[in-house]
Design an enzyme around this catalytic site. Structure first.
Site, PDB file in Angstrom:
ATOM      1  N   LYS A 500       0.841  -1.209   0.000  1.00  0.00           N
ATOM      2  CA  LYS A 500       0.000   0.000   0.000  1.00  0.00           C
ATOM      3  C   LYS A 500       0.870   1.249   0.000  1.00  0.00           C
ATOM      4  O   LYS A 500       0.663   2.171  -0.773  1.00  0.00           O
ATOM      5  CB  LYS A 500      -0.935   0.006   1.214  1.00  0.00           C
ATOM      6  CG  LYS A 500      -2.085  -0.949   1.120  1.00  0.00           C
ATOM      7  CD  LYS A 500      -3.215  -0.514   0.211  1.00  0.00           C
ATOM      8  CE  LYS A 500      -3.255  -1.052  -1.170  1.00  0.00           C
ATOM      9  NZ  LYS A 500      -3.075  -2.408  -1.507  1.00  0.00           N
ATOM     10  N   LYS A 617      -5.425  -0.411 -12.859  1.00  0.00           N
ATOM     11  CA  LYS A 617      -6.306  -1.055 -11.882  1.00  0.00           C
ATOM     12  C   LYS A 617      -6.375  -2.556 -12.133  1.00  0.00           C
ATOM     13  O   LYS A 617      -6.457  -3.345 -11.220  1.00  0.00           O
ATOM     14  CB  LYS A 617      -7.723  -0.459 -11.961  1.00  0.00           C
ATOM     15  CG  LYS A 617      -8.711  -1.028 -10.959  1.00  0.00           C
ATOM     16  CD  LYS A 617      -8.233  -0.861  -9.533  1.00  0.00           C
ATOM     17  CE  LYS A 617      -9.110  -1.576  -8.536  1.00  0.00           C
ATOM     18  NZ  LYS A 617      -8.498  -1.610  -7.181  1.00  0.00           N
TER      19      LYS A 617
HETATM   20  C1  AGP Z   1      -2.975  -3.720  -5.130  1.00  0.00           C
HETATM   21  O1  AGP Z   1      -3.290  -2.511  -4.454  1.00  0.00           O
HETATM   22  C2  AGP Z   1      -2.966  -3.557  -6.625  1.00  0.00           C
HETATM   23  N1  AGP Z   1      -4.124  -2.924  -7.100  1.00  0.00           N
HETATM   24  C3  AGP Z   1      -2.624  -4.873  -7.315  1.00  0.00           C
HETATM   25  O2  AGP Z   1      -1.592  -5.520  -6.602  1.00  0.00           O
HETATM   26  C4  AGP Z   1      -3.782  -5.876  -7.448  1.00  0.00           C
HETATM   27  O3  AGP Z   1      -4.126  -6.386  -6.185  1.00  0.00           O
HETATM   28  C5  AGP Z   1      -3.325  -7.025  -8.364  1.00  0.00           C
HETATM   29  O4  AGP Z   1      -3.000  -6.471  -9.617  1.00  0.00           O
HETATM   30  C6  AGP Z   1      -4.382  -8.111  -8.541  1.00  0.00           C
HETATM   31  O5  AGP Z   1      -5.508  -7.556  -9.177  1.00  0.00           O
HETATM   32  P1  AGP Z   1      -6.865  -8.416  -9.181  1.00  0.00           P
HETATM   33  O6  AGP Z   1      -7.250  -8.591  -7.762  1.00  0.00           O
HETATM   34  O7  AGP Z   1      -7.832  -7.589  -9.968  1.00  0.00           O
HETATM   35  O8  AGP Z   1      -6.554  -9.732  -9.844  1.00  0.00           O
END
Ligand code: AGP
Length: 622
Positions: A500, A617
């Protein structure tokens, strides 16, 4: 989260509804619809996909009328499609309903009504409510229609009686063709706001929907109903008792309103975590209602008993949730639980085989590595359970079984409420699997359920620490090196806290198993480093206290998460006091102060909190 907009007034309703739905697009959706009443006739138009698809249909066949309901659907029950899009109607087509929330007992209601001859055309929980209202209305009015003057109390009473049979969360609005100009609204657990204009009134899931017309709003509370007409709005309890509500004037501009008054979506979503936890747990406790998860996931006892090991596969924050899940699933079921990032899993020769269950975790359901892992696992004969927040996305479509988190869309790139939803879903699945395999007694399961249902309240308590965390962030905003340390079930929280901070503030932050400090990382410690120690009440508390003293002795500044009522943590410069929760469930609350610390440091450093540099995202490429 779905979006609801209703209007009753003197202007053509559809353009106002569409404008309102556009203002609610930030809530995320996969289909949309509108229903209009005009001279006793109800007309409906629905479309899968974006609002533009609905607008194209309306352009071809305009709907006229001065009272209408509109809806953007974020699918929870039933895939994204036109058939599942709201508004939903009853058998007569005279009653339409739009709904945001989760009706827990909709299957029982739907089965009973089907036995009574009702025909359903969708997979949604909302359609069952429309038919239930129809049934109540028949019971009230008998075979003959009553005069329009009497129909308003009739439809109000029918909705009220229906909602007294419904269990779950709803923001709901109803329109009956035989009650001209009247909208009936009701709220329990999901937001519903009345916008009061001059000779026209609105109802909506959020204020941006009617801000261009009025800033005068009434925020409905749980268990309240409203009867909305052009000339005004009256409020009642679910018991039918009239209640007085005081309007407020909304000061927010539209952008602020979309963020619920918070500076960023991330902060709003951190504060939505109690609801995300509550909604993901809602109605899913296997031991209390036999078979509820089996019906939802398709995973029955026989299938669960056949597995010899679990593999939990994910990326980023979801991977950290998977690591926490291991500390629950392995002892509760007695089966080996292998946790791995999808990017590693997919490139090695794994032992996955036909008697394994691969559990994937993903907020977006579109992460390329995780999707590839699903396909590889299935090629090897394993079954796949997807824990996902986005119904109808690629990963759940590829999986054999699905257990959805109900967090609503997560717009901040840094994942927060989705993480809480993933933990809640993992806790419920672990319970379901352990009871099915006979490795957890009903008594122990009930005790765990009691502890789980207290978590949203614990989360609300922790969020009150925000001001204290902001003061801490001010002290540490210039620090360039952070080391997050934790043990056992809070080791993954150290990893997540570090992630984070680094991903939104661009500060160097590492998460480490505290027991590993002496194996190298302690060499990093000096006056330039801030150590964040997760030292809440646990079997490893004394070891964490030693870690704090060792860090302090080498010049670090130490922030310690400790449990309310425990003594001061030796070596800690600052202590964040957390509510007493069972050790195994402590990750669900311990992550919150770390999210807030990361958020405030990033904000103080002037970073783009919602859209951090270099990040997307959803990582749909490898
Ligand atoms: C975490 O804050 C990020 N946004 C990133 O690590 C994310 O958790 C990861 O890319 C997995 O994404 P998902 O849960 O949509 O598969």
């Amino acid at each position: 989260m779905c979006g609801i907009v209703g209007y009753s007034g003197k202007r053509q309703a559809v353009p106002l509804i569409l404008e309102g739905l556009r203002r609610l697009e930030y809530r995320g959706y996969d289909s949309a619809g509108v229903a209009v009443a005009d001279r006793g006739v109800l007309q409906r138009c629905r479309a899968a996909g974006k609002l533009a698809n609905l607008e194209a249909l309306l352009k071809k066949s305009p709907l006229n009328g001065v009272v209408a309901l509109g809806h953007t659907r974020w699918a929870t029950h039933g895939k994204p499609s036109q058939e599942n899009a709201h508004p939903h109607v009853d058998c007569t087509g005279e009653i339409v309903v739009v709904h945001n929330g989760i009706i827990e007992n909709y299957i029982e209601i739907k089965e009973r009504l089907a036995r009574a001859g009702h025909q359903f055309s969708s997979e949604t929980d909302t359609e069952a409510v429309a038919h239930l209202i129809e049934e109540k209305l028949k019971g009230l009015r008998g075979p003959t229609a009553s005069g329009a003057g009497f129909n308003e109390p009739l439809i109000f009473e029918a909705v009220r009686l229906a909602l007294n049979e419904v269990k779950g969360a709803y923001a709901l609005a109803v329109l009956w063709s035989k009650a001209p100009g009247v909208l009936i609204a009701a709220k329990t657990a999901s937001p519903l706001i009345i916008g009061l204009g001059e000779g026209e009134n609105f109802l909506a899931s959020d204020v941006p929907a009617f801000l261009s017309t009025t800033r005068k709003a009434v925020f409905m509370e749980d268990g309240e109903m409203a009867v909305l007409k052009a000339e005004g709005c009256r409020f009642f309890s679910l018991a039918g008792k009239k209640i007085e509500k005081v309007p407020v004037t909304v000061q927010w501009d539209r952008t602020m309103a979309e963020k619920g008054g918070y500076r960023h979506f991330m902060l709003k979503e951190i504060h939505e975590q109690p609801t995300a936890c509550e909604d993901t747990l809602r109605g899913r406790f296997f031991p209390l209602r036999d078979g509820v998860l089996e019906r939802e996931t398709g995973l029955d006892k026989t299938t669960l008993k056949g597995f010899r090991q679990f593999h939990v596969i994910a990326c980023g924050t979801a991977y950290h949730a998977a690591l926490v899940g291991k500390y629950w699933l392995e002892p509760m079921t007695g089966l080996p639980v292998h946790v791995e990032t999808a990017s590693e899993f997919r490139y090695r020769e794994s032992t996955v085989g036909p008697n394994d269950l691969v559990i994937t975790i993903s907020q977006s359901g579109e992460t390329a590595d995780t999707l590839a892992a699903v396909r590889q696992a299935k090629e090897k004969g394993a079954k796949v359970l997807s824990i996902c927040n986005t119904l109808g996305s690629a990963i759940p479509r590829a999986a054999d079984y699905n257990l959805y988190t109900h967090c609503g869309p997560e717009l901040g790139v840094a994942s927060t409420k989705a993480f809480i939803g993933q933990l809640a879903a993992l806790a419920v699945f672990s319970l379901h699997a352990a009871v099915a395999r006979g490795t957890l007694s009903e008594t122990d399961a009930r005790q765990l359920v009691d502890e789980l249902v207290r978590l949203p309240s614990d989360l609300r308590q922790v969020l009150k620490l925000d001001a204290q965390i902001l003061e801490l962030a001010k002290k540490f905003q210039k620090k360039e090196h952070f080391l997050f340390i934790g043990r056992h079930v809070n080791y993954p929280i150290a990893l997540e806290g570090a992630l984070k901070l680094k991903e939104i503030s661009y500060v160097h932050a590492e998460g480490y198993a505290a027991g590993e400090m002496k194996h190298g990382p302690i060499a990093l410690i000096d006056e330039n480093v801030c150590v964040v120690a997760i030292a809440t009440r646990s079997r490893t508390y004394d070891k964490m206290a030693s870690n704090c003293q060792e860090a302090k002795a080498r010049g670090a500044q130490v922030i310690a998460l400790v449990t309310e009522g425990d003594g001061s943590m030796p070596g800690a410069d600052f202590q964040i006091r957390m509510p007493v929760v069972p050790e195994l469930l402590s990750p669900i609350v311990n992550i919150v102060p770390l999210q807030l610390l990361a958020y405030h440091i990033a904000d103080l450093r002037g970073c783009d909190v919602d859209q951090p540099r270099n990040l997307a995202k959803s990582v749909t490429v490898e």
